[in-house]
Design a protein around this motif. Structure first.
Motif, mmCIF file in Angstrom:
data_model
loop_
_atom_site.group_PDB
_atom_site.id
_atom_site.type_symbol
_atom_site.label_atom_id
_atom_site.label_comp_id
_atom_site.label_asym_id
_atom_site.label_seq_id
_atom_site.Cartn_x
_atom_site.Cartn_y
_atom_site.Cartn_z
ATOM 1 N N UNK A 7 42.679 31.647 29.709
ATOM 2 C CA UNK A 7 41.842 32.066 28.582
ATOM 3 C C UNK A 7 40.562 31.238 28.476
ATOM 4 N N UNK A 8 40.514 30.088 29.145
ATOM 5 C CA UNK A 8 39.340 29.227 29.095
ATOM 6 C C UNK A 8 38.368 29.477 30.248
ATOM 7 N N UNK A 9 38.716 30.384 31.156
ATOM 8 C CA UNK A 9 37.843 30.678 32.286
ATOM 9 C C UNK A 9 36.640 31.492 31.836
ATOM 10 N N UNK A 13 34.430 33.226 36.699
ATOM 11 C CA UNK A 13 35.641 32.634 37.255
ATOM 12 C C UNK A 13 36.812 33.611 37.167
ATOM 13 N N UNK A 14 36.867 34.356 36.091
ATOM 14 C CA UNK A 14 37.935 35.336 35.915
ATOM 15 C C UNK A 14 37.816 36.463 36.946
ATOM 16 N N UNK A 73 44.838 40.121 35.293
ATOM 17 C CA UNK A 73 44.458 41.529 35.150
ATOM 18 C C UNK A 73 44.344 41.929 33.683
ATOM 19 N N UNK A 74 45.233 41.409 32.858
ATOM 20 C CA UNK A 74 45.194 41.713 31.424
ATOM 21 C C UNK A 74 43.914 41.162 30.796
ATOM 22 N N UNK A 75 43.557 39.931 31.134
ATOM 23 C CA UNK A 75 42.343 39.322 30.580
ATOM 24 C C UNK A 75 41.085 40.052 31.052
#
Length: 82
Positions: A7-9, A13-14, A73-75
């Motif tokens: 969650x901090x990416x 980066x994600x 994938x969800x993020x």
């Protein structure tokens, strides 16, 4: 190397993590296939032994990778990056 919480990416980066998913899945499948081959060969050649259960050693690692991939994938989907 310490891994960040997903969650901090940043968005970049994600997206990089999302691109690594396909090759990671292929690598996991190849390793599991190889280990199953070694286990079958060992069982046929020498009977039951340590190598027969070798694939079970890698299953927790593959499961952890799969859960991380689903989270990535969800993020990506939540942020609408793809």
């Amino acid at each position: 190397m310490e891994q960040k919480d997903l969650s901090q990416l940043t968005s970049e980066e994600l997206l990089q993590e999302a691109k690594k998913i396909k090759s990671g899945n292929i690598l996991d499948a190849a390793i599991i296939g190889f280990l199953i081959g070694v286990a079958v060969y060992s069982t046929v050649r020498n009977g039951f032994g340590f190598l027969t259960f070798l694939p079970l050693v890698y299953l927790p690692i593959a499961t952890k990778n799969k859960l991380r991939n689903k989270e990535v994938e969800k993020l990506v989907k939540e942020k609408g990056l793809k």
